[in-house]
Every structure is written in C-alpha cells, then in structure tokens.
Design a protein around this motif. Structure first.
Motif, mmCIF file in Angstrom:
data_model
loop_
_atom_site.group_PDB
_atom_site.id
_atom_site.type_symbol
_atom_site.label_atom_id
_atom_site.label_comp_id
_atom_site.label_asym_id
_atom_site.label_seq_id
_atom_site.Cartn_x
_atom_site.Cartn_y
_atom_site.Cartn_z
ATOM 1 N N GLN A 115 0.861 -1.184 0.000
ATOM 2 C CA GLN A 115 0.000 0.000 0.000
ATOM 3 C C GLN A 115 0.898 1.234 0.000
ATOM 4 O O GLN A 115 1.849 1.319 0.770
ATOM 5 N N LEU A 116 0.608 2.175 -0.875
ATOM 6 C CA LEU A 116 1.395 3.398 -0.977
ATOM 7 C C LEU A 116 0.535 4.596 -0.618
ATOM 8 O O LEU A 116 -0.534 4.806 -1.197
ATOM 9 N N ASN A 117 1.007 5.365 0.344
ATOM 10 C CA ASN A 117 0.397 6.649 0.667
ATOM 11 C C ASN A 117 1.335 7.741 0.149
ATOM 12 O O ASN A 117 2.452 7.889 0.646
ATOM 13 N N GLN A 118 0.860 8.453 -0.858
ATOM 14 C CA GLN A 118 1.716 9.422 -1.535
ATOM 15 C C GLN A 118 1.079 10.807 -1.520
ATOM 16 O O GLN A 118 -0.124 10.953 -1.752
ATOM 17 N N THR A 119 1.889 11.817 -1.238
ATOM 18 C CA THR A 119 1.449 13.204 -1.252
ATOM 19 C C THR A 119 2.404 14.006 -2.128
ATOM 20 O O THR A 119 3.625 13.840 -2.027
#
Length: 882
Positions: free
Chosen positions: A719-723
């Motif tokens: 899972q990737l949380n990208q901002t």
C-alpha cells in the motif's frame, strides 16, 4: 465593398475583396497606424463583420473595416477598429505570442495556397503586441510558427488602427504572371464583451476553418521572392554547481561557448529548406517536475523552436491512439539524454555523464509540389562518451554512452475535392552507427515504420468525416536489443499466461502493424459524435523516433456531445457529452471497459464550470506485474470538476479538482489545483498555480523476486500513501513589445510511504483478498530494507531471509526556476539573457511535512544543505534576409 460569389463546396455566399496593386513608383504605405497614405484611398473596403460568438451570425457590435494593397515584395493590410467607448479598449502589453493576455485583437489570415486547408495568421493588439500562427488541416493550429513581419498600431478617439506589412517571402504561394486567388479572413476580438467577429461567418456549428474563408482577388504578377534567410547565433554561459573533493571532472565555475546557425532557403517551385547547424536550445523552459512510479516513460511536450515550427506536415493519421501524447514522430528522441548509464562504484568513484546528445545538424524540406504536400526531416546526432576515473590506475577513461545516429522522416499528403478529402503516406527511420561495444548491443541498430492514411468529408456542409490509417514497423539489431524490446512494458512477451505471444531470445528483428478507423459527425447545430476502433499488434514498435506506451491492444469507443452555442437565459454557452470504451489484448483478454458523462457551461457573467463522472469496470492488466501474468484490476469510480471566474477582471482564477475510488479496496486519490491570475498593470502580470494531491494505492508494485528453489517468481506489492505538493509561478513584465522579462519558478515536493507488504497469490482471483497474500509478520523492517521470511532473529547475516527488498519509501524535493530577458532589437534578431537555478534532494523518508520539506529545499534547515546549481547564459542571434 467586395462582391460575393458561391463557395465551391455548397451554395453559401462567399465574400470577395479585390486587393489593389501599387502602381510603379507609387509609394508603399508608411507603417505608422495613421491610415492616411494615398494607397489606402484606392483600395476597396471589407466590412460588415459578423459575430462568431456570442451571437453567431448577428452583426458585430462595433464596426470594423479592412483594406489590402500589395507590390512585388509585400502585402499591406490596413484595419480600422471603430469603438464607441475607446477608453474601454483592452490593451495589455505582453511578449510576442503571449499566452492568454486580456486584450482586444485584430487578425489577418491568408490562405495563399488557396487550398481551403491552410492559412497564415497575423494578429496584433492595440499596443503593438504581435502574434502569428500557421493553420492547417482546416482547423488545427501551429502557434510555434514565427514569421518576420512589421505592424504599427494607433489608438484615437474613434477606436484603434493597425497597419501590417507582410513580406511575400514569409508566405507560400504559386508564383506566376497570371491572376490568382487567395483565401482571406479578417477577425476582431473585443475583450470586454468577449466577442469575436469575422469578415466571413465562422459559425461554431459548422466544421472547418480555412474552408470558410472569403476570397481575395486582384493578385497578379506575383513572382517568387528570393527566400534566403540566415540566423547565425553565438552563446556563452557559465555554470556554478555543487561538488568538489577529489572529483577530477568538477569545476566550481564551468564556462561554455558555442556558435551555430539556422538557415531557410526557398527552392524552385514551392519548397522551403530549413536547416540548423549545432542548434542551441538554452532559452527553452525546463520540463515540469514529477515522480513517475509507472512502468512507462514520461512524456514531455516539445519546446525547441526548430522542431515546433512547421510540425503540421509531420502529423499522421487520426492520432496514434487514445492518448494524445502517442505519436509516430516524437522529436524529443532527437538530442535525448544518452541511454547508456555508468554508475559510480568502488572501481569508478567519479563519473562525468553528458545530459543530452549533441545535434550536429538537422534539416527540413517542406512545401507543395504538383498538388502534393511534402515534408522531409533528417537529423544527425553525435557520439557521446561518458568519462570516469579508474580507481585502480588513477587514469580517466571513457565509454560510449550514445552512438552516432541518424533520424529521418518523410511525409506526403494529397488533398482532393478542394481539401475535403486527402490521402497520404509516411516513412520514418532511425539508424545507429554501432561499434563492437557489448554494452551498446542492447540498442537497436535500425528502425523503420511506414504506412498510409486517408480522410474524407461528406454530407451536408461536410458535417461527416471518415478517416483512418494503416502502419507497419520493423526494428533490427542484436538479439540482446530485440530481446530487450520483447520484454519492455509495451508488450511483455515473457508473460507466462499469454498464449498469443512468446519470448524468442534469438530473434534479431521485431515486426508489427497498427490500424485505426474513425467515423465522426464533426458539424451540426446541436449534436456531434462518432465511433472509432484501434488495433496494434504485439510487435508494433516506433519508440526509436516516436512515442508509444502500449502495443498488443484492440480498442473500440463511441462518443457524443450536445452543444448550446447560442446564449439562453443566464447560460452563454454549454455542452454535455458521453463516452463509452472497451479494450482487449490481441489475445482476447479484456483489459478495461468504462464510460463517462461530462459537460461544461459558461454564464453571461463569464464565469463558468465543468465536470464529469466516470465508471470503470476493471479488467485484466497485462502490465501490472511488469512481465508477470495478467492481474485482475478492480472497478472504480472517478470524477473531475472545476470552475473559472471572469477573466476580464484584474484578478481572476479558478479551481480544478479530480478524484477516484476503487472497488474492493480502500484505495483513493484526489487532486486539487487552484490558480490565480493578476494583472497589476498593463505591463505586469502574475500567475500562481499551486496544487496538492493525495493518493492511497492499495496495489503499488514494489519488485519481483525469483525463487530459485521453487523455480517461480514472487511479485511484491504494498500500500502506498503518496502526497505531492507543488507551485508553478510565472511573472511577466513587458517594457515594450520587443523587450520583455519572464520569471518562472516551480518548487516541488513528493513523499511516498509504503506499508503492508503483500505477495500476489492468484492474479486472476475475483476478490482482492484472493489475489494478494499479506506478508504481515513475515516481513521484517530493517535499516534501509525489508527482510521476508527470516529463519533467525534480527537483520544481520544470520537472519536467514528468503529474500530482501530495499525500503521503497521516498521524499523527493526539487526546485526549478529561470529568468529570461528577451530583446528583439531588430525584426527577426534577438538577444537572450537567461539565468536559471535548480535544487534537488531525495531521502528514504516517506513522511510529508511541508514546512520541513520546503524549508530544506530553500536552505532553511541547518541539518540538511540543498545546494543550488546556477547557470547564466547570454545568446545573440542576427537575422539576415539575403
């Protein structure tokens, strides 16, 4: 006033204007904007302009008149724009070819071929700001076309005036002693009403552009002008960048100087040769920052003048695919960054790698011969070498990082039925001068692609069009190069579950084909739409000179759109559309199915909005596992929306946004991009475009591990949380239309935090939990990596991991800026003074903290120093009309 005649396409009355030939010895008009020259009194007047918007076909609210005279060297145009409120005329200053400044405009468009497909446009605003463009395909526009011409304007109590001098050397026409006819159009924009009017009606519900022009007669004895233009240049720059220590290639202050030249020469008939020797593109703006986690290379638009100008003839077919970036000719392949990299290591601690390939020379031949439009381009790039320090010998060595290469393209097209139909052909080729270096054998030695296209309009007012193309490609090289192509994301021949493709490690060539067909209703007062189909075989490959994201595909689509062109109540203009589409691999695997509805409207207040919603049904993705089996993807919902304010105000702007959510997972994405434009004065404008996006991808590819014991591959996801946060700022200050200062800056921060490592269990399972196996406690976080299925404790050598993967978390920061002072000190001759600065920093930290990140980027964090690279460049060119 000119007479009318019938347009050759239908029974629509077509306006005509007779140009006045200056008598021998008669003085040409003096360009001062006064319109008091004797020649203007002898010229017929074109008037009775009609609106194209907002009220198509109704008389223009302000009167406009135009006249034309000519001699053996130029066409002269006088335009008088009457205005009942001259103090309300919008007259913003800006650089040449400005982007969307708030201003009134006058336009002259000459279809000197009179082929009803093309046109040379010359535009000016009340302050003398110039725009020019070349129109082609009866509706497309090349705003990179620049001609050398003169104009003078003047504002007075009656409105404003413009006097144009357009040299015949800047136009293409058929010379001869007899009379000839050109297509002609005049236009006017009244900014405060957002009104556009033209001499001949350009109704928005009618297809075409040049085919709707009026006619200019009275032209005779137009001899072919001598067309020899030379633009030599010299450039000097100095670069200061971080570095030091024992690096033998580092110079704190690195000077550079070069010379080169561009040439244009008119050949016999109507052919133009354009050549460049050692071209310099130093004043071109930097590409925008991005983080690309996909399997595909990034696409960047072309900005280099030599390749932008006159690119219309090199366009092919109805588009290579559904993505407008895909094309048979992607000019950024020429002069690209060398493809062979040399990494630093203990043996080679210091490396000096070229950032781009030197273009030794390039030439284009364009024009018309016997009714055929012709375009030929050829470019030669130099061999590039990467230098390195050999730690063992202490000597500097080098390897070839890009071999010398030749790139070429030929395009021909024949217009039929007065431009309503056409047939054409194209051929592209790339040839590399290879040596025996084994590291270069991964590059193809040659690549050829060619095909045919057609277009045919029919029906009342040419409202329907059928078009299509057929292409084939051949790439040759060592088996290493062809093997690499077979395993690239465009096709993935190594896929274990694909019965229709197979990897051949001994192959020395790759062949493929592509085709497209489209039937469209391109005109109509209310409704337009169409259907299209696209086919690409797995072996289709054009990336040596083109841009192709995907081969091995079959796609079909249908679309429609309803229009409201006329104001109704508070709505000034609106549209509502729909799209349906589906795709498969050539082996019959369905890759996607979906549809959307979308629309937009503008109000009488000149505020407006747009929006849409889309449903995707999911499918099999043959590329998600980067060469592994096809992966079932979930369905999704997506949408987009935005609004804009009245651009007539000194402060205007809007907001754009998009979003998406996945079925079966907690994946989502959203993006928000407000923008604001400020006109502080008639000389100064400021544009600010901040943006922020947030994405949680439940299935971000991390890597592939080959389990030798089980003779199988394991595909690792997370899972990737990208901002991502960025700001694009532009400031334009205009001293005069010839002297301008442009400032551009873009700080950019992206952070990505990976969590919840998973392995693919069953790629075609119906549910998400069936497709992936969570590693959970089987994955151990260590310093800089993750270890999977350890048999011991800790993270050291005795941990006994089945495999390890580097920590993919990232925090990337970049700042790009430049300042360009541009002075056109004489027509066609320009001085550039350019200063640019760049900063860049990356870390294995997935957290996004804007205060910390932007502070580090601009040197406000004592713990981390992000040094800047500064470049100062001066470039001078001088236009010679020989």
């Amino acid at each position: 006033m000119g007479a009318t005649l019938l347009a050759p396409s239908d029974s629509t009355p077509q306006k005509t204007l007779a140009a006045h030939r200056l008598a021998p010895g008669q003085a040409a008009p003096v360009l001062d904007g006064r319109l008091d020259d004797a020649a203007w009194a002898q010229a017929p007047v074109a008037g009775e302009f009609v609106q194209s918007k907002p009220h198509a076909g109704q008389p223009a609210t302000e009167r406009t008149e135009a006249r034309i005279v000519y001699d053996g060297g130029a066409v002269y145009v006088a335009m008088r724009a009457y205005d009942a409120a001259p103090d309300s005329i919008a007259a913003q200053l800006g650089r040449r070819d400005p982007d969307g400044i708030y201003s009134d405009w006058l336009h002259v468009v000459l279809d000197s071929y009179h082929d009803r497909r093309t046109g040379y446009r010359f535009s000016v605003n009340p302050r003398g700001v110039k725009m020019d463009a070349f129109h082609f395909n009866d509706g497309d526009e090349d705003d990179g076309w620049d001609a050398v011409w003169d104009v003078a304007t003047r504002m007075d109590s009656a409105g404003w005036t413009a006097e144009f001098r357009i040299p015949l050397s800047q136009l293409r026409f058929k010379p001869g002693a007899g009379a000839q006819t050109w297509g002609l159009q005049f236009g006017r924009d009244v900014a405060r009403r957002e009104e556009q009017s033209t001499w001949t009606l350009m109704a928005p519900d009618e297809p075409g552009f040049s085919s709707r022009f009026g006619v200019m007669t009275g032209l005779a004895d137009l001899r072919s002008p001598r067309r020899l233009e030379l633009l030599p240049y010299t450039v000097a720059s100095v670069t200061r960048e971080p570095g030091g220590g024992a690096d033998p290639f580092y110079h704190q202050t690195a000077p550079y100087a070069s010379v080169g030249a561009d040439l244009k020469y008119g050949l016999a008939g109507d052919l133009m040769l354009t050549a460049t020797i050692n071209p310099d593109f130093g004043q071109v703006e930097a590409d925008p920052s991005e983080v690309n986690l996909s399997a595909f290379e990034s696409f960047f638009s072309e900005k280099r003048p030599f390749f932008v100008e006159g690119g219309d003839i090199f366009q092919f077919g109805v588009g290579l695919g559904d993505d407008n970036s895909e094309s048979l000719f992607y000019s950024r392949r020429i002069g690209r960054q060398p493809q062979r990299g040399v990494d630093t290591d203990d043996q080679r601690p210091y490396v000096d790698a070229p950032q781009q390939t030197t273009i030794l020379g390039a030439a284009k031949l364009t024009g018309k011969v016997a009714g055929w439009s012709i375009g030929v381009l050829d470019a030669v790039t130099a061999e590039e070498r990467t230098r390195f320090l050999d730690a063992g010998t202490g000597q500097v060595g080098s390897v070839v990082s890009e071999p010398m290469a030749n790139y070429s393209m030929a395009r021909v097209r024949r217009d039929l039925r007065q431009g309503r139909s056409s047939v054409g052909a194209v051929l592209t080729g790339t040839y590399r001068f290879m040596d025996d270096d084994p590291a270069l054998l991964v590059l193809p030695s040659s690549s050829v692609a060619g095909g045919l296209d057609f277009r045919h309009k029919f029906g009342a007012d040419d409202a329907w069009q059928v078009s299509g193309y057929a292409l084939s490609s051949l790439v040759q090289g060592d088996s290493l190069a062809i093997g690499r192509l077979q395993q690239q994301p465009q096709r993935y021949y190594q896929r274990p579950d694909a019965d229709h493709v197979a990897f051949d490690p001994r192959a020395t060539s790759l062949t493929g084909s592509a085709a497209s067909f489209q039937l469209a209703k391109i005109g109509g007062k209310r409704y337009r739409g169409g259907v299209l189909g696209l086919y690409r075989s797995p072996g289709f490959e054009v990336n040596e000179l083109g841009y192709l994201r995907e081969a091995d595909k079959v796609e079909v689509a249908a679309y429609g759109r309803w229009f409201q062109f006329e104001p109704r109540g508070a709505i000034r203009r609106g549209d509502l559309g729909w799209n349906l589409y589906s795709g498969w691999t050539t082996g019959g695997e369905r890759t996607f199915t979906g549809g959307n509805v979308n629309g937009s409207f503008s109000l009488n207040s000149l505020w407006g909005a747009y929006g849409g919603i889309e449903r995707g049904m999911g499918g099999l993705s043959p590329r998600s596992l980067r060469g592994g089996p096809a992966l079932q993807t979930p369905g999704s919902w997506a949408g987009w929306a935005g609004f804009w304010s009245d651009s007539r105000k000194r402060v205007s702007g809007g907001v754009e946004t998009s979003w998406g959510v996945e079925d079966q997972t907690d994946g989502y994405r959203w993006w928000l991009g407000p923008y604001i434009n400020v006109r502080s004065s008639s000389r100064l404008s400021i544009a600010l475009n901040p943006s922020i996006s947030r994405e949680r991808s439940a299935t971000q590819y991390v890597g592939t591990w080959n389990d030798g014991a089980l003779d199988e591959s394991r595909y690792l996801f997370a899972q990737l949380n990208q901002t991502v946060a960025a700001l694009t700022a532009r400031v334009n200050y205009t001293f005069t239309p010839e002297l301008t200062l442009q400032l551009y800056a873009q700080p950019f921060v992206a952070a990505g935090d990976y969590d919840g490592l998973m392995e693919v269990a069953d790629p075609r399972a119906g549910g998400f939990t069936g497709r992936f196996h969570s590693l959970g406690g089987e994955a151990r976080a260590c310093d800089g990596f993750y270890g999977v299925r350890g048999t011991g404790d800790g993270c050291g050598d005795g941990a006994g991991f089945a495999y390890t993967v580097d920590n993919p978390d990232f925090n990337f920061k970049q700042f790009r800026s430049n300042a360009v002072l541009r002075w056109e000190y004489r027509p066609g001759s320009t001085l550039f003074v350019v200063w640019s600065q760049g900063r860049e920093h990356s870390a294995s930290d997935g957290s996004f903290r804007p205060g910390r990140d932007f502070g580090r980027l601009f040197g406000m964090d004592d713990a981390i120093d992000v040094p800047a690279t500064n470049v100062l460049m001066i470039k001078l060119n001088y236009w010679l009309n020989l």
